[in-house]
Design a protein around this motif. Structure first.
Motif, PDB file in Angstrom:
ATOM      1  N   UNK A 269       0.859  -1.178   0.000  1.00 61.43           N
ATOM      2  CA  UNK A 269       0.000   0.000   0.000  1.00 61.43           C
ATOM      3  C   UNK A 269       0.899   1.233   0.000  1.00 61.43           C
ATOM      4  N   UNK A 270       0.331   2.374  -0.442  1.00 57.08           N
ATOM      5  CA  UNK A 270       1.193   3.562  -0.476  1.00 57.08           C
ATOM      6  C   UNK A 270       0.924   4.543   0.654  1.00 57.08           C
TER       7      UNK A 270
ATOM      8  N   UNK B 125      -3.085   0.324   7.676  1.00 52.89           N
ATOM      9  CA  UNK B 125      -3.688   0.114   8.995  1.00 52.89           C
ATOM     10  C   UNK B 125      -5.164  -0.253   8.848  1.00 52.89           C
ATOM     11  N   UNK B 126      -5.829   0.399   7.906  1.00 53.16           N
ATOM     12  CA  UNK B 126      -7.243   0.079   7.677  1.00 53.16           C
ATOM     13  C   UNK B 126      -7.388  -1.383   7.217  1.00 53.16           C
ATOM     14  N   UNK B 127      -6.496  -1.786   6.299  1.00 56.15           N
ATOM     15  CA  UNK B 127      -6.528  -3.177   5.824  1.00 56.15           C
ATOM     16  C   UNK B 127      -6.359  -4.154   6.988  1.00 56.15           C
ATOM     17  N   UNK B 128      -5.405  -3.869   7.877  1.00 55.79           N
ATOM     18  CA  UNK B 128      -5.107  -4.805   8.972  1.00 55.79           C
ATOM     19  C   UNK B 128      -6.168  -4.791  10.066  1.00 55.79           C
ATOM     20  N   UNK B 129      -6.971  -3.739  10.105  1.00 59.77           N
ATOM     21  CA  UNK B 129      -7.907  -3.574  11.229  1.00 59.77           C
ATOM     22  C   UNK B 129      -8.950  -4.697  11.306  1.00 59.77           C
TER      23      UNK B 129
ATOM     24  N   UNK C 108      -3.376 -11.973  -3.429  1.00 57.26           N
ATOM     25  CA  UNK C 108      -4.346 -13.050  -3.196  1.00 57.26           C
ATOM     26  C   UNK C 108      -5.101 -12.808  -1.889  1.00 57.26           C
ATOM     27  N   UNK C 109      -4.516 -11.991  -1.006  1.00 59.27           N
ATOM     28  CA  UNK C 109      -5.212 -11.611   0.234  1.00 59.27           C
ATOM     29  C   UNK C 109      -5.701 -10.165   0.154  1.00 59.27           C
ATOM     30  N   UNK C 110      -4.812  -9.252  -0.213  1.00 58.18           N
ATOM     31  CA  UNK C 110      -5.178  -7.818  -0.126  1.00 58.18           C
ATOM     32  C   UNK C 110      -6.284  -7.441  -1.110  1.00 58.18           C
TER      33      UNK C 110
END
Ligand code: C5P
Length: 237
Positions: free
Chosen positions: A11-12, A18-22, A214-216
């Protein structure tokens, strides 16, 4: 670094990462590459550490030995779990990278693992011969670099699934074989040419897998992660 799949946080911005991991529960293995690190710097690493994640900082250092040693000394203070260099920088560069890491690791802390990129997976046989003027095969070049990496005292290499078993044969089970290009059977290839499933990687001898899109880019990233984790861990049996 533990053996959970490593999620590539390509991500840039820290906000996106952080939003993705939340939505995930628990502590993950994450890979921070050039894009995110050059944008957000050490603050991003501190934030991920505060969240309890283990970090592979994928900056692929390649410069004269002294410069790489100094850079590694500084990077060691970030207290990440894994770092890397290009094996093409040579044995002395790799040894000095290790010295720099030892020097910079705070007293009482474990030195981060350090691995080397052999030949990039974007390099093909033609490029090897026409641009690098290497007459050997890609596989011979990769194996040679893996052996040099081991002799320099590093912990392992980044390699494609197609190289893991030959590297296991020449460098042993304990030597890290960190493998990107992982896809589920029904998944898209994106720009990767040679992909493999988590099970393929395990059978071939990979010790770690790195999984990005494949995940993101999955409709349900948590479900995709859990599926990949189960396939990876299940193939241990
Ligand atoms: O999205 P995808 O799973 O293809 O992402 C793979 C990740 O692994 C990316 O961050 C990419 O930069 C990295 N990588 C790779 N091939 C290499 C070394 C690193 O795909 N040889």
């Amino acid at each position: 670094m533990n053996r959970l799949p490593i999620i590539a946080l390509d991500f840039n911005s820290s906000h996106q990462a952080v939003e993705f991991l939340s939505v995930f529960e628990g502590h993950m293995n994450v890979k921070v590459g050039m894009e995110l690190y050059y944008k957000e710097g050490p603050a991003m690493i501190a934030r991920l550490k505060d969240m309890g994640h283990s970090i592979f900082l994928d900056l692929k250092l390649h410069d004269i030995p002294n410069t790489v040693k100094s850079a590694m000394t500084v990077l060691a203070s970030l207290e990440v779990d894994m770092l890397n260099v290009h094996a093409a920088g040579g044995s002395t560069m790799m040894t000095m990278a290790l010295e720099g890491l030892d020097k910079g690791t705070p007293v009482g802390m474990t030195r981060p693992s350090i691995i080397a990129v052999t030949q990039l997976t974007s390099t093909d046989q033609q490029q090897l011969q026409k641009q690098q003027l290497i007459e050997r095969t890609l596989e011979q070049s990769v194996l040679h670099y893996a052996t040099l990496t081991k002799q320099a005292g590093l912990d392992g290499v980044v390699c494609s699934v197609h190289e893991s078993s030959a590297i296991r044969d020449s460098c042993g089970d304990q030597f890290f074989k960190v493998t990107p290009g992982i896809r589920l059977l029904d998944g898209q290839l994106h720009d990767q040419k040679r992909v493999a499933t988590p099970q393929d990687a395990k059978v071939a001898g990979s010790t770690h897998i790195v999984v990005g899109r494949a995940i993101t880019e999955a409709p349900d990233p948590v479900a995709a992660y859990l599926q990949i984790k189960e396939l990876w861990e299940g193939s241990n049996e």
